[in-house]
Design a protein around this motif. Structure first.
Motif, PDB file in Angstrom:
ATOM      1  N   GLU A  68       1.065  -1.142   0.247  1.00 33.65           N
ATOM      2  CA  GLU A  68       0.003   0.260   0.062  1.00 33.65           C
ATOM      3  C   GLU A  68       1.063   1.274  -0.091  1.00 33.65           C
ATOM      4  O   GLU A  68       0.119   2.628  -0.010  1.00 33.65           O
ATOM      5  CB  GLU A  68      -0.686   0.379   1.009  1.00 33.65           C
ATOM      6  N   SER A  69       1.913   1.218  -0.327  1.00 30.64           N
ATOM      7  CA  SER A  69       2.744   2.182  -0.023  1.00 30.64           C
ATOM      8  C   SER A  69       3.892   1.971  -1.601  1.00 30.64           C
ATOM      9  O   SER A  69       4.419   1.534  -1.770  1.00 30.64           O
ATOM     10  CB  SER A  69       3.696   2.726   1.529  1.00 30.64           C
ATOM     11  N   THR A  70       4.674   3.161  -1.775  1.00 25.01           N
ATOM     12  CA  THR A  70       5.745   3.161  -2.607  1.00 25.01           C
ATOM     13  C   THR A  70       7.191   2.417  -1.736  1.00 25.01           C
ATOM     14  O   THR A  70       6.955   2.384  -0.578  1.00 25.01           O
ATOM     15  CB  THR A  70       6.038   4.778  -3.150  1.00 25.01           C
ATOM     16  N   VAL A  71       7.860   1.439  -2.274  1.00 22.20           N
ATOM     17  CA  VAL A  71       8.907   1.402  -2.010  1.00 22.20           C
ATOM     18  C   VAL A  71       9.684   1.778  -3.001  1.00 22.20           C
ATOM     19  O   VAL A  71       9.917   2.177  -3.892  1.00 22.20           O
ATOM     20  CB  VAL A  71       9.209  -0.202  -2.040  1.00 22.20           C
ATOM     21  N   TYR A  72      11.435   1.232  -2.429  1.00 26.83           N
ATOM     22  CA  TYR A  72      12.652   1.461  -3.560  1.00 26.83           C
ATOM     23  C   TYR A  72      13.668   0.577  -4.277  1.00 26.83           C
ATOM     24  O   TYR A  72      13.821  -0.039  -2.638  1.00 26.83           O
ATOM     25  CB  TYR A  72      13.088   3.220  -2.718  1.00 26.83           C
ATOM     26  N   LEU A  73      13.492   0.576  -5.395  1.00 26.16           N
ATOM     27  CA  LEU A  73      14.963  -0.065  -5.577  1.00 26.16           C
ATOM     28  C   LEU A  73      16.345   0.449  -5.748  1.00 26.16           C
ATOM     29  O   LEU A  73      15.840   1.620  -6.280  1.00 26.16           O
ATOM     30  CB  LEU A  73      14.108  -0.557  -6.760  1.00 26.16           C
ATOM     31  N   SER A  74      16.730  -0.034  -5.319  1.00 29.52           N
ATOM     32  CA  SER A  74      18.535   0.524  -4.868  1.00 29.52           C
ATOM     33  C   SER A  74      19.316   0.917  -6.297  1.00 29.52           C
ATOM     34  O   SER A  74      18.611  -0.762  -6.607  1.00 29.52           O
ATOM     35  CB  SER A  74      19.477  -0.440  -4.035  1.00 29.52           C
ATOM     36  N   ARG A  75      19.728   1.505  -6.402  1.00 26.56           N
ATOM     37  CA  ARG A  75      20.335   1.804  -8.412  1.00 26.56           C
ATOM     38  C   ARG A  75      22.140   2.751  -7.529  1.00 26.56           C
ATOM     39  O   ARG A  75      21.743   3.185  -6.699  1.00 26.56           O
ATOM     40  CB  ARG A  75      19.049   2.668  -8.707  1.00 26.56           C
ATOM     41  N   PRO A  81      20.442   3.605 -14.958  1.00 27.23           N
ATOM     42  CA  PRO A  81      18.608   2.859 -15.509  1.00 27.23           C
ATOM     43  C   PRO A  81      18.019   2.211 -15.042  1.00 27.23           C
ATOM     44  O   PRO A  81      16.294   1.770 -15.312  1.00 27.23           O
ATOM     45  CB  PRO A  81      19.526   2.491 -17.218  1.00 27.23           C
ATOM     46  N   HIS A  82      19.030   1.383 -14.880  1.00 25.82           N
ATOM     47  CA  HIS A  82      18.203  -0.033 -12.936  1.00 25.82           C
ATOM     48  C   HIS A  82      18.566   0.375 -12.399  1.00 25.82           C
ATOM     49  O   HIS A  82      19.626   0.416 -12.136  1.00 25.82           O
ATOM     50  CB  HIS A  82      18.612  -1.871 -14.837  1.00 25.82           C
ATOM     51  N   PRO A  83      18.309  -0.754 -11.616  1.00 29.02           N
ATOM     52  CA  PRO A  83      18.506  -1.104 -10.197  1.00 29.02           C
ATOM     53  C   PRO A  83      19.490  -2.400  -9.731  1.00 29.02           C
ATOM     54  O   PRO A  83      19.922  -2.786 -10.621  1.00 29.02           O
ATOM     55  CB  PRO A  83      17.602  -2.276  -9.200  1.00 29.02           C
TER      56      PRO A  83
END
Length: 176
Positions: A68-75, A81-83
């Motif tokens: 139900e919330s935003t998550v973040y992919l480490s880059r 351009p990609h995680p």
């Protein structure tokens, strides 16, 4: 620059991490799906000779956030351009030859994946990425998994969602 070790560890360590209890303060690992576009891939020859032959294949990854919330992919850098991703063998007895080290700069501009959103990444996996005594490091074929670093905040590694970000099992075969 902050040196990062390969983020994916052998399957046994992944199982230990996945068994950690959730504090109830954030999304649970089962709210995320990382899947590959195919159940099997063929790594094609791209160069080198003898034991120093290298192979690659393209994998399309889909990461779906059902939380139900935003998550973040480490880059790796603020404009990558990609995680950050890793590849591990399912057996966990040897590293995957496609799992490279990451040397990344610390920052807080990771890839946001909103609630209900799916992100698609096309990744070129190449291996082996190293040799020792003329022999390749890691296994080139067999059952493997892809993994992303999933976080509940923008911080640089301060809020990981333990156990999230592991894909389905896929098989890699090497083209002779």
């Amino acid at each position: 620059m902050i040196a990062r070790h390969p983020m994916v560890v052998p399957a046994l360590a992944l199982a230990v991490l996945a068994s950690c209890s959730d504090t109830g303060t954030g999304p649970s690992p089962d709210q995320f799906i990382l899947s590959t576009d195919q159940p099997s891939y063929t790594a094609g020859y791209i160069g080198g000779s003898g034991a120093r032959r290298q192979y690659s294949f393209t994998l399309v990854a889909r990461f779906t956030n059902n939380a139900e919330s935003t998550v973040y992919l480490s880059r790796c850098t603020p404009d990558s351009p990609h995680p950050i991703f890793g590849v591990s063998t399912v057996a966990g007895t040897e590293d995957a030859a496609y799992n490279g080290p990451w040397g990344c700069a610390g920052h807080n501009r990771h890839i946001a994946v909103r609630a209900g959103q799916t992100r698609i990444d096309t990744l070129l996996l190449t291996g082996p990425l190293g040799f020792s005594g003329g022999l390749p490091l890691g296994t080139l074929s067999g059952p493997m998994r892809l993994a992303y670093e999933v976080q509940s905040c923008q911080g640089d590694g301060v809020c990981p969602i333990v156990g999230a970000g592991a894909s389905n099992v896929f098989t890699v075969a090497v083209q002779p």
